[in-house]
Design a protein around this motif. Structure first.
Motif: not given
Length: 140
Positions: A116-122, A91-108
């Motif tokens: 990552g499993i239940m969190g970000p990659p290590r 959506n070109d807003n300059g940030k990684l958007d997340t959903n209500f639970f804090g999970f990314p809603s844009e591809d990464y």
């Protein structure tokens, strides 16, 4: 005459030192494939320590997307251990958007296609050793 010889020798030593250090630097070519669309931009970050991973990048690039992919090149990178992360700012807003639970809603993604499993990659899953010019591909 002695002064002229010293200046010439000093200049040669400096030049040879610069050339030697430049020969120890490499390029990392990062290709990102499989974006959902050509909308927005890709944000690609290079990290050089586990401590800074996903927090403070060593270098970063922003790229346009064509044919649902992009390629960026990090130049003059010294030999060492690195990791790459990226996200598709659709959506070109300059940030990684997340959903209500804090999970990314844009591809990464990350180098080595680390997830990552239940969190970000290590760091340990995304890191790689740079010993020569290197190309990596991140699949979304």
């Amino acid at each position: 005459m002695n002064t002229l010889i010293r200046i010439i020798i000093s200049s040669l030593v400096t030049l040879l030192s610069f050339q030697a250090s430049a020969q120890n630097n490499y390029t990392i070519t990062v290709k990102v494939e499989g974006a959902e669309s050509n909308d927005g931009k890709m944000f690609i970050a290079l990290y050089d320590t586990a401590t800074n991973f996903l927090d403070k990048s060593y270098k970063g690039e922003v790229s346009d997307i064509k044919d649902r992919s992009c390629t960026v090149v990090f130049k003059d990178i010294p030999k060492g251990t690195y990791a790459v992360s990226m996200f598709h700012d659709e959506n070109d807003n300059g940030k990684l958007d997340t959903n209500f639970f804090g999970f990314p809603s844009e591809d990464y993604g990350c180098s080595n296609d680390a997830r990552g499993i239940m969190g970000p990659p290590r760091w340990k899953d995304a890191k790689f050793e740079l010993k020569e010019n290197q190309s990596i591909t991140i699949h979304l």
